[in-house]
Design an enzyme around this catalytic site. Sequence first.
Site, PDB file in Angstrom:
ATOM      1  N   ASN A 129       0.854  -1.188   0.000  1.00 47.83           N
ATOM      2  CA  ASN A 129       0.000   0.000   0.000  1.00 47.83           C
ATOM      3  C   ASN A 129       0.894   1.244   0.000  1.00 47.83           C
ATOM      4  OD1 ASN A 129      -1.454   2.274   1.079  1.00 47.83           O
ATOM      5  ND2 ASN A 129      -3.095   0.891   1.657  1.00 47.83           N
TER       6      ASN A 129
ATOM      7  N   HIS B 144       0.973   6.246   1.881  1.00 45.31           N
ATOM      8  CA  HIS B 144       1.710   7.207   2.701  1.00 45.31           C
ATOM      9  C   HIS B 144       2.937   7.798   2.011  1.00 45.31           C
ATOM     10  CE1 HIS B 144      -1.282   6.835   5.640  1.00 45.31           C
ATOM     11  NE2 HIS B 144      -1.135   5.523   5.689  1.00 45.31           N
TER      12      HIS B 144
ATOM     13  N   HIS C 258      -5.573   3.725  -1.715  1.00 43.41           N
ATOM     14  CA  HIS C 258      -6.901   4.101  -1.199  1.00 43.41           C
ATOM     15  C   HIS C 258      -7.171   5.553  -1.590  1.00 43.41           C
ATOM     16  CE1 HIS C 258      -9.614   4.432   2.682  1.00 43.41           C
ATOM     17  NE2 HIS C 258     -10.264   4.764   1.574  1.00 43.41           N
TER      18      HIS C 258
ATOM     19  N   ARG D 265      -9.235   8.393  -0.928  1.00 44.61           N
ATOM     20  CA  ARG D 265     -10.210   8.818   0.080  1.00 44.61           C
ATOM     21  C   ARG D 265     -11.050   9.972  -0.437  1.00 44.61           C
ATOM     22  NH1 ARG D 265     -10.285   7.975   5.514  1.00 44.61           N
ATOM     23  NH2 ARG D 265      -9.011   6.255   6.217  1.00 44.61           N
TER      24      ARG D 265
ATOM     25  N   ARG E  84      -6.753  12.943   1.057  1.00 39.72           N
ATOM     26  CA  ARG E  84      -5.660  13.347   1.953  1.00 39.72           C
ATOM     27  C   ARG E  84      -4.316  12.759   1.511  1.00 39.72           C
ATOM     28  NH1 ARG E  84      -7.320  10.059   7.388  1.00 39.72           N
ATOM     29  NH2 ARG E  84      -9.297  11.071   6.959  1.00 39.72           N
TER      30      ARG E  84
ATOM     31  N   GLU F 243      -8.659   0.646  -3.166  1.00 37.95           N
ATOM     32  CA  GLU F 243      -9.485   0.712  -1.955  1.00 37.95           C
ATOM     33  C   GLU F 243     -10.405   1.911  -2.064  1.00 37.95           C
ATOM     34  OE1 GLU F 243      -7.454   0.898   1.739  1.00 37.95           O
ATOM     35  OE2 GLU F 243      -6.403  -0.970   1.391  1.00 37.95           O
TER      36      GLU F 243
ATOM     37  N   THR G 196      -8.281   3.538   8.480  1.00 35.97           N
ATOM     38  CA  THR G 196      -9.528   2.783   8.438  1.00 35.97           C
ATOM     39  C   THR G 196      -9.745   2.059   9.769  1.00 35.97           C
ATOM     40  OG1 THR G 196      -9.002   2.436   6.124  1.00 35.97           O
ATOM     41  CG2 THR G 196     -10.865   1.201   7.009  1.00 35.97           C
TER      42      THR G 196
ATOM     43  N   GLU H 107     -11.116  -9.293   3.085  1.00 34.77           N
ATOM     44  CA  GLU H 107      -9.840  -8.927   3.700  1.00 34.77           C
ATOM     45  C   GLU H 107     -10.093  -8.800   5.189  1.00 34.77           C
ATOM     46  OE1 GLU H 107      -7.301  -6.122   1.791  1.00 34.77           O
ATOM     47  OE2 GLU H 107      -6.371  -5.512   3.679  1.00 34.77           O
TER      48      GLU H 107
ATOM     49  N   HIS I 177      -3.687  -4.557   7.806  1.00 37.39           N
ATOM     50  CA  HIS I 177      -3.830  -3.359   8.640  1.00 37.39           C
ATOM     51  C   HIS I 177      -2.912  -3.448   9.851  1.00 37.39           C
ATOM     52  CE1 HIS I 177      -5.300   0.317  10.380  1.00 37.39           C
ATOM     53  NE2 HIS I 177      -5.877   0.556   9.231  1.00 37.39           N
TER      54      HIS I 177
HETATM   55  N1  PXP Z   1      -5.956  -3.132   4.142  1.00 34.32           N
HETATM   56  C1  PXP Z   1      -6.892  -2.165   4.164  1.00 34.32           C
HETATM   57  C2  PXP Z   1      -8.270  -2.499   3.705  1.00 34.32           C
HETATM   58  C3  PXP Z   1      -6.589  -0.856   4.589  1.00 34.32           C
HETATM   59  O1  PXP Z   1      -7.546   0.095   4.618  1.00 34.32           O
HETATM   60  C4  PXP Z   1      -5.264  -0.564   4.953  1.00 34.32           C
HETATM   61  C5  PXP Z   1      -4.896   0.823   5.366  1.00 34.32           C
HETATM   62  O2  PXP Z   1      -5.086   1.690   4.311  1.00 34.32           O
HETATM   63  C6  PXP Z   1      -4.310  -1.605   4.880  1.00 34.32           C
HETATM   64  C7  PXP Z   1      -4.701  -2.879   4.494  1.00 34.32           C
HETATM   65  C8  PXP Z   1      -2.881  -1.368   5.216  1.00 34.32           C
HETATM   66  O3  PXP Z   1      -2.709  -0.982   6.528  1.00 34.32           O
HETATM   67  P1  PXP Z   1      -1.328  -0.411   7.004  1.00 34.32           P
HETATM   68  O4  PXP Z   1      -1.068   0.839   6.231  1.00 34.32           O
HETATM   69  O5  PXP Z   1      -1.534  -0.186   8.451  1.00 34.32           O
HETATM   70  O6  PXP Z   1      -0.299  -1.469   6.699  1.00 34.32           O
END
Ligand code: PXP
Length: 258
Positions: free
Chosen positions: A15, A18, A51, A53, A57, A78, A109, A159, A202
Amino acid sequence: MAQRKDARHLRLGVNIDHVATIRNARGGRHPDPLRAAHLAIAAGADGITAHLREDRRHISDEDIARLKGELTRPLNFEMAATQEMLGIALRHVPHACCLVPEKREERTTEGGLDVVGGHNHLAPFVQRLQGAGIRVSLFIEPESAAIDASVKLGADIVELHTGLYCEKALENDAPSVAVQIRRLETAARAAAAAGLEVHAGHGLTFNTVGAVARISEVVELNIGHFLIGEAIFGGLQPAIMHMRALMDQARSVDRLTA
Ligand code: PXP
């Protein structure tokens, strides 16, 4: 005992949200999430997750267009179940869409989708996305009611939210960690038995990934924030390669002891 070969490779979705968070802190184009996506794939990621949003952001509309246009691996988009996001998904047709709950005031999330109470709202989104050939994933709490509701919705994938497990691990609360891992195992087993593909994610870190990677029904992990943070200290590629190695190691230990 000899190690048996397992055809079911545990996929890693990186992901890159960030990277965009850091870029947006100053505006402009640096650091570029697409460059991070290419590096992630070179380091062993099987797919890229982003993702978009409602408040934009981190990931932007342009990021999604560029990712879809240039990525050589599957894009997992996402999104919240809103008409705006549905339109964007249908325009870009990513490999998969993961429907997530979204609240403006949250930092990330928090908790899974309300797939039980939200059936009537979610069902048309699942149908429209699948109708366009997009695989639909639902981000849910590892609970049997949520799995049953995901089956009723006709999802392809669930998930499982690993947030609570990771929170307990951070608190060094061993008994609660064990409870949360059992919860994830039970849910993964039930979801797979019901014909759903099982992903998880997550809050996962080098310390917490192993126990989730060992759940054989899980076929994909989605990991972001920790990897991007680690990239500050040791680089993005080494962080992803180390995560990949920990995942593979957890799977091979599991096979040796099976
Ligand atoms: N899976 C989903 C559905 C999420 O919303 C997120 C966070 O955006 C992640 C995985 C990844 O989480 P993290 O950034 O904490 O590794």
